[in-house]
Write an enzyme that holds these catalytic residues in place. Sequence first.
Site, mmCIF file in Angstrom:
data_model
loop_
_atom_site.group_PDB
_atom_site.id
_atom_site.type_symbol
_atom_site.label_atom_id
_atom_site.label_comp_id
_atom_site.label_asym_id
_atom_site.label_seq_id
_atom_site.Cartn_x
_atom_site.Cartn_y
_atom_site.Cartn_z
ATOM 1 N N TYR A 59 0.858 -1.182 0.000
ATOM 2 C CA TYR A 59 0.000 0.000 0.000
ATOM 3 C C TYR A 59 0.897 1.234 0.000
ATOM 4 O O TYR A 59 1.890 1.277 0.720
ATOM 5 C CB TYR A 59 -0.917 -0.016 1.226
ATOM 6 C CG TYR A 59 -2.030 0.992 1.115
ATOM 7 C CD1 TYR A 59 -3.136 0.732 0.311
ATOM 8 C CD2 TYR A 59 -1.951 2.213 1.776
ATOM 9 C CE1 TYR A 59 -4.147 1.664 0.177
ATOM 10 C CE2 TYR A 59 -2.969 3.145 1.645
ATOM 11 C CZ TYR A 59 -4.051 2.871 0.845
ATOM 12 O OH TYR A 59 -5.044 3.794 0.709
ATOM 13 N N ARG A 186 -22.556 -15.596 -1.556
ATOM 14 C CA ARG A 186 -21.939 -16.844 -1.967
ATOM 15 C C ARG A 186 -22.632 -18.035 -1.296
ATOM 16 O O ARG A 186 -23.255 -17.884 -0.239
ATOM 17 C CB ARG A 186 -20.446 -16.787 -1.665
ATOM 18 C CG ARG A 186 -19.757 -15.904 -2.708
ATOM 19 C CD ARG A 186 -18.323 -15.616 -2.378
ATOM 20 N NE ARG A 186 -18.238 -14.604 -1.322
ATOM 21 C CZ ARG A 186 -17.096 -14.135 -0.848
ATOM 22 N NH1 ARG A 186 -15.956 -14.584 -1.328
ATOM 23 N NH2 ARG A 186 -17.084 -13.220 0.093
ATOM 24 N N PHE A 283 -13.589 1.137 -9.342
ATOM 25 C CA PHE A 283 -13.772 2.165 -8.320
ATOM 26 C C PHE A 283 -12.621 2.087 -7.336
ATOM 27 O O PHE A 283 -12.292 1.004 -6.848
ATOM 28 C CB PHE A 283 -15.081 1.910 -7.568
ATOM 29 C CG PHE A 283 -15.260 2.773 -6.351
ATOM 30 C CD1 PHE A 283 -15.859 4.021 -6.447
ATOM 31 C CD2 PHE A 283 -14.819 2.339 -5.104
ATOM 32 C CE1 PHE A 283 -16.015 4.822 -5.317
ATOM 33 C CE2 PHE A 283 -14.980 3.135 -3.973
ATOM 34 C CZ PHE A 283 -15.581 4.377 -4.086
#
Lengths: 358, 358
Positions: A59, A186, A283
């Site tokens: 990150y 799921r 996004f």
Amino acid sequence: MSRQTLTFRQHSSEPAKVARLHQENGQSHEDQLGPEDVHIRFLAAPINPQDLMVVAGKYPVQPEHRHAGEPIPGYDGVARIERVGSAVSVLAPGNHVVPRAHGLGTWRSHATVPAPSLLRVSATLDPIAASLLKMGCGPAYLLLNSGARELRPGDWVVLNAATGVIAQMTIQFAKLRGCHTISVIRDRDDVDSARQQLRALGADTVVTESELAAPGAVASLAEGKRIKLALDAVFGESGERLAALLSPGATYVNYGSLGGAVGASIPLTQELLFWKQITFKNFRLSQALSQYSEPEQEDLLGYFADLFEKGSLQTPAVDRVAWEAGPRLEEVVLQALDDASGQSKRCVGARKKVFHFS
Amino acid sequence: MSRQTLTFRQHSSEPAKVARLHQENGQSHEDQLGPEDVHIRFLAAPINPQDLMVVAGKYPVQPEHRHAGEPIPGYDGVARIERVGSAVSVLAPGNHVVPRAHGLGTWRSHATVPAPSLLRVSATLDPIAASLLKMGCGPAYLLLNSGARELRPGDWVVLNAATGVIAQMTIQFAKLRGCHTISVIRDRDDVDSARQQLRALGADTVVTESELAAPGAVASLAEGKRIKLALDAVFGESGERLAALLSPGATYVNYGSLGGAVGASIPLTQELLFWKQITFKNFRLSQALSQYSEPEQEDLLGYFADLFEKGSLQTPAVDRVAWEAGPRLEEVVLQALDDASGQSKRCVGARKKVFHFS
């Protein structure tokens, strides 16, 4: 006073192997407040996928604070102000605050940080909700604005991985805008309870991946609905089914690849592109938030907090991990990290873990 | 006076089989002008893919005019005003005009139509250029605005089917905005002359599909360039190569499927969606134009006309089909229709046909 701080020795995708917990009693040099500093005590701090990326070294924003020479992870959370420096006028003891930007280091019981790195939120807000304002509510709210055209009352949104925190918030924000949701979950052991939980949040329709994969299911589910937005956190075949549900002129937005990204793809056909005029895009929270000025971001979080306090939003279901000083804490914390990093490896149905400080 | 009018008996994807040419001499009832009518003589009218869709019965806007009971196709073109009705004040004999909306019927030598169905353009403008203002320049200009972010000087645009009229105009409009283009042309016998022709229009780089498909070609061509927009008129593998050339944050826009749409698809990967943040969408002229008010559309065409007249735009290379009254005209016209409908079946390098009235 007892204080506990989590740090990590080196980068690893197995956080429990590189993290360690420091427990101390008594005063520390950190308690000496500079004039612009505040001393805070954390109330709640979630384990977000982003935090695990920080520990894994994947990150871009590094931790700003260190303890015993090692970086302190955890970028989201809520804390209470204990003491303020002599020059601090905007915050006072008893105020609740969340980090203003990434990098604060929230996986610790106490911290001394510059006042401008914090943003005040209502002190009566549920700490779990407060700890999720930015990375739980933020993406959910902004995802609903990511379509090629604005959502209108009566429009439908379809989303998968629907038991996740972002999805739970998306379902609720959609409802606040007069929109309906199809939640895809799921296949799992607790389908019935997951269905019930999402319906309690306002989900209109909840289907499992295999129900949706059945012949004719997409067509019959889509019939008569303006499905204008697909929010895909899974990718691959699951994302393909979401795209197939969309009405003409709609937008497919990807914001995760829980189904695995390597080798997976969604076939872009002329049926989708030309005939149905679907737009496909990704996004990113940082990108979407960068469209908001800092005062606008503060107002955004304040708006979320108001909605929680009014009861217009419900705190999403999470796993509370009790952060209590003592010999067992390191084990508890490392286990939570291990479970959370396992969750990103697709343990279906595992809930987001949130450190709940006592 | 000799007048000729093309009509079609029934819908067909083979226009030459259902079209017929009517040739008449002398006055007709159409010469009797209503007070709001004008009588025009056509100068040029292109054969656009849209016109062939009209004849095939696959276009939503039907022809508004009939001759001998049959619809008159042709929706684009430029004409000169011959006479005007007593109540017409905005147009005068000698003015040049283009259709304001779809459906006028331009594949004829003369027409009597209501004055409000026409839009005045400069009479000194090259008729071929004038006949392409709307469906040649319009899409090219609007395609360049279809990215997720506005094009900036120094950005690159990559486009395929680059010898087409829309592509020829796109190359020129891109240059006017300070942007560069990579033009992809299909493999063909006349690669060298096609390359030269596009360079003369201002194309920076021209490559063939097979040059671009060679190992390493995409990476070396993309290196060091901000390629922010891909304009794909072919689809399938050609479109996939355009998408692969794109820089982060760019947009892929599809506006045709010359490579064939049935069964073709472009694999949407996380590499494209998440890592490169590419947006995928389609472009429709009618949709893009609908964002422009009628006065804005008029100003848009006027702007194109000005650019041609100033020499800032060059008339694209087309095949002029001489429309001359006489016994051979029907054969010439039907042959042109046959060739044009063959072009849509992928006769590589065939130029757009434009009826040039004498």
